[in-house]
Design a protein around this motif. Structure first.
Motif, PDB file in Angstrom:
ATOM      1  N   ILE A 296     -10.251 -13.386 -23.954  1.00  0.00           N
ATOM      2  CA  ILE A 296      -9.429 -12.011 -23.569  1.00  0.00           C
ATOM      3  C   ILE A 296      -8.193 -12.656 -22.878  1.00  0.00           C
ATOM      4  O   ILE A 296      -8.075 -12.894 -21.807  1.00  0.00           O
ATOM      5  N   SER A 297      -7.073 -12.269 -23.739  1.00  0.00           N
ATOM      6  CA  SER A 297      -5.585 -12.413 -23.033  1.00  0.00           C
ATOM      7  C   SER A 297      -5.278 -11.090 -22.592  1.00  0.00           C
ATOM      8  O   SER A 297      -5.869 -10.313 -21.649  1.00  0.00           O
ATOM      9  N   SER A 298      -3.906 -10.524 -23.049  1.00  0.00           N
ATOM     10  CA  SER A 298      -3.461  -9.381 -22.521  1.00  0.00           C
ATOM     11  C   SER A 298      -2.079  -9.047 -23.322  1.00  0.00           C
ATOM     12  O   SER A 298      -1.368  -9.927 -23.968  1.00  0.00           O
ATOM     13  N   MET A 299      -1.704  -7.807 -23.122  1.00  0.00           N
ATOM     14  CA  MET A 299      -0.508  -7.573 -23.669  1.00  0.00           C
ATOM     15  C   MET A 299       0.724  -8.453 -22.931  1.00  0.00           C
ATOM     16  O   MET A 299       1.710  -8.876 -23.343  1.00  0.00           O
TER      17      MET A 299
ATOM     18  N   CYS B  68      -5.877  -8.658 -26.887  1.00  0.00           N
ATOM     19  CA  CYS B  68      -4.715  -8.312 -26.295  1.00  0.00           C
ATOM     20  C   CYS B  68      -4.539  -7.005 -25.613  1.00  0.00           C
ATOM     21  O   CYS B  68      -3.928  -6.303 -26.612  1.00  0.00           O
ATOM     22  N   PRO B  69      -5.348  -6.644 -24.686  1.00  0.00           N
ATOM     23  CA  PRO B  69      -5.174  -5.317 -24.205  1.00  0.00           C
ATOM     24  C   PRO B  69      -3.800  -4.892 -23.259  1.00  0.00           C
ATOM     25  O   PRO B  69      -3.443  -5.727 -22.473  1.00  0.00           O
ATOM     26  N   GLY B  70      -3.581  -3.592 -23.241  1.00  0.00           N
ATOM     27  CA  GLY B  70      -2.584  -3.334 -22.307  1.00  0.00           C
ATOM     28  C   GLY B  70      -3.452  -3.114 -20.890  1.00  0.00           C
ATOM     29  O   GLY B  70      -4.514  -3.249 -20.976  1.00  0.00           O
TER      30      GLY B  70
ATOM     31  N   GLY C  23     -15.841  -5.141 -14.792  1.00  0.00           N
ATOM     32  CA  GLY C  23     -14.722  -4.665 -15.592  1.00  0.00           C
ATOM     33  C   GLY C  23     -15.035  -4.803 -17.240  1.00  0.00           C
ATOM     34  O   GLY C  23     -16.051  -4.520 -17.580  1.00  0.00           O
ATOM     35  N   LEU C  24     -14.153  -5.453 -17.809  1.00  0.00           N
ATOM     36  CA  LEU C  24     -14.143  -5.604 -19.299  1.00  0.00           C
ATOM     37  C   LEU C  24     -15.558  -6.467 -19.766  1.00  0.00           C
ATOM     38  O   LEU C  24     -16.186  -6.072 -20.817  1.00  0.00           O
ATOM     39  N   GLY C  25     -15.666  -7.299 -19.037  1.00  0.00           N
ATOM     40  CA  GLY C  25     -16.936  -8.297 -19.253  1.00  0.00           C
ATOM     41  C   GLY C  25     -18.299  -7.803 -19.342  1.00  0.00           C
ATOM     42  O   GLY C  25     -18.947  -7.670 -20.328  1.00  0.00           O
TER      43      GLY C  25
ATOM     44  N   SER D 274     -24.276 -18.209 -11.630  1.00  0.00           N
ATOM     45  CA  SER D 274     -23.424 -18.093 -10.777  1.00  0.00           C
ATOM     46  C   SER D 274     -22.438 -19.351 -10.683  1.00  0.00           C
ATOM     47  O   SER D 274     -23.085 -20.748 -10.434  1.00  0.00           O
ATOM     48  N   LEU D 275     -21.199 -19.238 -11.259  1.00  0.00           N
ATOM     49  CA  LEU D 275     -20.669 -20.264 -11.500  1.00  0.00           C
ATOM     50  C   LEU D 275     -18.855 -20.312 -11.285  1.00  0.00           C
ATOM     51  O   LEU D 275     -18.510 -18.970 -11.835  1.00  0.00           O
ATOM     52  N   ASP D 276     -18.255 -20.976 -10.866  1.00  0.00           N
ATOM     53  CA  ASP D 276     -16.584 -21.274 -11.159  1.00  0.00           C
ATOM     54  C   ASP D 276     -16.518 -21.896 -12.115  1.00  0.00           C
ATOM     55  O   ASP D 276     -16.587 -22.897 -12.284  1.00  0.00           O
ATOM     56  N   VAL D 277     -15.621 -21.226 -13.160  1.00  0.00           N
ATOM     57  CA  VAL D 277     -15.450 -21.675 -14.613  1.00  0.00           C
ATOM     58  C   VAL D 277     -14.328 -22.699 -14.362  1.00  0.00           C
ATOM     59  O   VAL D 277     -13.958 -23.508 -15.305  1.00  0.00           O
ATOM     60  N   CYS D 278     -13.771 -22.886 -13.495  1.00  0.00           N
ATOM     61  CA  CYS D 278     -12.689 -23.985 -12.961  1.00  0.00           C
ATOM     62  C   CYS D 278     -13.425 -25.295 -12.467  1.00  0.00           C
ATOM     63  O   CYS D 278     -12.742 -26.631 -12.658  1.00  0.00           O
ATOM     64  N   ASP D 279     -14.762 -25.195 -12.410  1.00  0.00           N
ATOM     65  CA  ASP D 279     -15.625 -26.537 -12.040  1.00  0.00           C
ATOM     66  C   ASP D 279     -16.203 -27.110 -13.447  1.00  0.00           C
ATOM     67  O   ASP D 279     -17.215 -26.421 -13.981  1.00  0.00           O
TER      68      ASP D 279
ATOM     69  N   ALA E  38     -20.407 -15.562 -13.527  1.00  0.00           N
ATOM     70  CA  ALA E  38     -19.081 -15.045 -12.636  1.00  0.00           C
ATOM     71  C   ALA E  38     -19.390 -15.886 -11.437  1.00  0.00           C
ATOM     72  O   ALA E  38     -20.670 -16.403 -11.291  1.00  0.00           O
ATOM     73  N   ARG E  39     -18.747 -15.658 -10.194  1.00  0.00           N
ATOM     74  CA  ARG E  39     -18.806 -16.642  -9.064  1.00  0.00           C
ATOM     75  C   ARG E  39     -20.007 -15.673  -8.104  1.00  0.00           C
ATOM     76  O   ARG E  39     -20.625 -16.353  -7.390  1.00  0.00           O
ATOM     77  N   ASP E  40     -19.721 -14.474  -7.963  1.00  0.00           N
ATOM     78  CA  ASP E  40     -20.375 -13.835  -6.782  1.00  0.00           C
ATOM     79  C   ASP E  40     -21.750 -13.310  -7.484  1.00  0.00           C
ATOM     80  O   ASP E  40     -21.911 -12.442  -8.166  1.00  0.00           O
ATOM     81  N   ARG E  41     -22.726 -13.956  -6.929  1.00  0.00           N
ATOM     82  CA  ARG E  41     -24.273 -13.701  -7.371  1.00  0.00           C
ATOM     83  C   ARG E  41     -24.760 -12.362  -7.019  1.00  0.00           C
ATOM     84  O   ARG E  41     -25.349 -12.037  -8.183  1.00  0.00           O
TER      85      ARG E  41
ATOM     86  N   GLY F  97     -16.919 -13.644 -16.610  1.00  0.00           N
ATOM     87  CA  GLY F  97     -16.250 -12.301 -16.016  1.00  0.00           C
ATOM     88  C   GLY F  97     -17.410 -11.241 -16.282  1.00  0.00           C
ATOM     89  O   GLY F  97     -16.994 -10.157 -16.521  1.00  0.00           O
ATOM     90  N   GLY F  98     -18.610 -11.532 -16.647  1.00  0.00           N
ATOM     91  CA  GLY F  98     -19.510 -10.436 -17.216  1.00  0.00           C
ATOM     92  C   GLY F  98     -20.179  -9.756 -16.227  1.00  0.00           C
ATOM     93  O   GLY F  98     -21.001  -8.828 -16.403  1.00  0.00           O
ATOM     94  N   SER F  99     -19.632  -9.918 -14.927  1.00  0.00           N
ATOM     95  CA  SER F  99     -20.302  -9.287 -13.724  1.00  0.00           C
ATOM     96  C   SER F  99     -19.340  -8.172 -13.377  1.00  0.00           C
ATOM     97  O   SER F  99     -19.709  -6.991 -12.619  1.00  0.00           O
TER      98      SER F  99
ATOM     99  N   GLY G  46     -11.119 -13.581 -15.218  1.00  0.00           N
ATOM    100  CA  GLY G  46      -9.533 -13.702 -14.803  1.00  0.00           C
ATOM    101  C   GLY G  46      -9.173 -13.303 -13.663  1.00  0.00           C
ATOM    102  O   GLY G  46      -9.937 -12.290 -13.129  1.00  0.00           O
ATOM    103  N   ILE G  47      -7.953 -13.622 -13.236  1.00  0.00           N
ATOM    104  CA  ILE G  47      -7.429 -12.817 -11.755  1.00  0.00           C
ATOM    105  C   ILE G  47      -6.126 -12.842 -11.970  1.00  0.00           C
ATOM    106  O   ILE G  47      -5.229 -13.042 -13.167  1.00  0.00           O
ATOM    107  N   LEU G  48      -5.708 -11.908 -10.984  1.00  0.00           N
ATOM    108  CA  LEU G  48      -4.276 -11.419 -11.216  1.00  0.00           C
ATOM    109  C   LEU G  48      -3.469 -11.276  -9.882  1.00  0.00           C
ATOM    110  O   LEU G  48      -4.044 -11.131  -8.614  1.00  0.00           O
TER     111      LEU G  48
ATOM    112  N   ASP H 179      -8.451   0.703 -16.634  1.00  0.00           N
ATOM    113  CA  ASP H 179      -8.972   0.769 -15.288  1.00  0.00           C
ATOM    114  C   ASP H 179     -10.121  -0.005 -15.193  1.00  0.00           C
ATOM    115  O   ASP H 179     -11.314  -0.586 -16.060  1.00  0.00           O
ATOM    116  N   SER H 180     -10.245  -0.933 -14.082  1.00  0.00           N
ATOM    117  CA  SER H 180     -11.048  -1.859 -13.796  1.00  0.00           C
ATOM    118  C   SER H 180     -11.033  -2.473 -12.396  1.00  0.00           C
ATOM    119  O   SER H 180      -9.894  -1.926 -11.723  1.00  0.00           O
ATOM    120  N   PRO H 181     -11.873  -3.183 -11.726  1.00  0.00           N
ATOM    121  CA  PRO H 181     -11.783  -3.338 -10.330  1.00  0.00           C
ATOM    122  C   PRO H 181     -10.393  -4.387 -10.161  1.00  0.00           C
ATOM    123  O   PRO H 181      -9.813  -4.109  -9.090  1.00  0.00           O
TER     124      PRO H 181
END
Ligand SMILES: NC(=O)c1ccc[n+]([C@@H]2O[C@H](COP(=O)([O-])OP(=O)(O)OC[C@H]3O[C@@H](n4cnc5c(N)ncnc54)[C@H](OP(=O)(O)O)[C@@H]3O)[C@@H](O)[C@H]2O)c1
Length: 269
Positions: free
Chosen positions: A139-142, A183-185, A15-17, A61-66, A35-38, A11-13, A92-94, A188-190
């Motif tokens: 990185i989890s979350s509140m 665990c952040p609350g 937000g927080l990463g 460029s990688l999907d961590v689910c693979d 991340a996935r998007d090159r 997730g380094g491309s 992460g996704i939401l 601001d991020s994409p």
């Protein structure tokens, strides 16, 4: 502390990463962003290189689910750089919405990335972190410590990763690996920009009981926690207060949450 460290950020491309990448690059770390998007990855790497001349930044460029691709990627990184000192799992996704309106696939997708993706990246990096006696930063979350309106898929995935990380800590610390659970609350991020386009009003009011933070303050607090060797890093005073209240006075937290949601519904009626 991070100078010349080989640090992998999923997730380094964005937000927080990416924000952690900016700070670590300034300290002279050697970064590998995943991340996935090159194109997004290339833009992020270019920004880091131009702000911090001489910084080593590479991208995968990688999907961590693979699983197979992630295993191969971590081995490739260790072969090229000689080691991996730290893995930051920020990918992460939401999905947000009323439980009855969400599809089963929303729950599966969120669990797949936030839980299994992190699990896969951690397993792939583990032999290398053992060898370097390195650090694992999840990185989890509140939303991994408390429930929130509209976050049934997201909270479930983040609670799962809290349980995973709490348990893993007992196994990895004796192996010399420092484990951190962040665990952040809301910040601001994409991810949150996208959420703002469709979120339920109840979710906005409930999640923002803790005021939205800037990504910069979350990144600073995360790195401060790592430097201090803290396992649980709850970022920001308001989030720490909410986490404390949720742990020690859960009934009170629910009363406040219920009241917030009732207020939103009254104003909509
Ligand atoms: N923003 C918040 O308010 C907030 C609060 C608490 C916790 N968090 C957590 O903080 C972390 C970062 O969130 P953020 O707000 O910075 O999000 P973001 O800006 O949307 O960044 C998410 C990153 O994850 C990558 N990613 C997503 N799915 C992936 C996959 N399957 N494989 C590899 N990379 C993947 C994305 O790139 P691609 O799409 O190109 O793959 C992107 O680089 C997440 O774990 C999130 O749950 C966020």
């Amino acid at each position: 502390m991070f100078s010349e460290q080989i640090i992998v950020i999923t997730g380094g491309s964005s937000g927080l990463g990416l924000e952690l990448g900016r700070r670590l690059a300034a300290e002279g770390a050697r970064l590998i962003l995943i991340a996935r998007d090159r194109q997004k990855l290339d833009r992020a790497a270019q920004e880091l290189r131009s702000c911090h001349g001489g910084t080593h930044v590479s991208v995968e460029s990688l999907d961590v689910c693979d699983e197979a691709a992630t295993n191969a990627c971590m081995q490739h990184i260790a072969d090229v750089h000689g080691r991996i000192d730290m893995l930051i799992n920020s990918a992460g996704i939401l999905r947000e919405g009323y439980f009855e309106k969400l599809a089963l696939m929303d729950f599966r997708d969120v669990m797949e990335v936030n839980y299994f993706g992190l699990l896969i990246a951690t397993r792939a990096a583990l032999p290398h972190l053992k060898a370097s006696r390195g650090r694992l930063v999840n990185i989890s979350s509140m939303a991994g410590l408390a429930g929130a309106f509209g976050y049934t898929p997201y909270c479930a995935s983040k609670h799962a990763l809290v349980g995973l990380t709490e348990s893993l800590r007992y196994e990895l610390e004796p192996e010399g690996i420092k484990v951190h659970l962040v665990c952040p609350g809301e910040f601001d991020s994409p991810m949150v920009d996208e959420l703002e386009c469709y979120r339920t009003p109840e979710n906005r009011a409930h999640a923002q009981t803790i005021p939205k933070a800037t990504v910069a303050t979350i990144a600073d607090a995360t790195l401060d926690g790592i430097r201090a060797d803290r396992f649980l890093i709850v970022t920001g005073r308001a989030t720490r207060l909410a986490a404390f209240a949720n742990r020690h006075f859960p009934a009170l937290t629910r009363v406040f949450g219920d009241r917030t949601i009732r207020r939103v519904r009254r104003t909509r009626a």
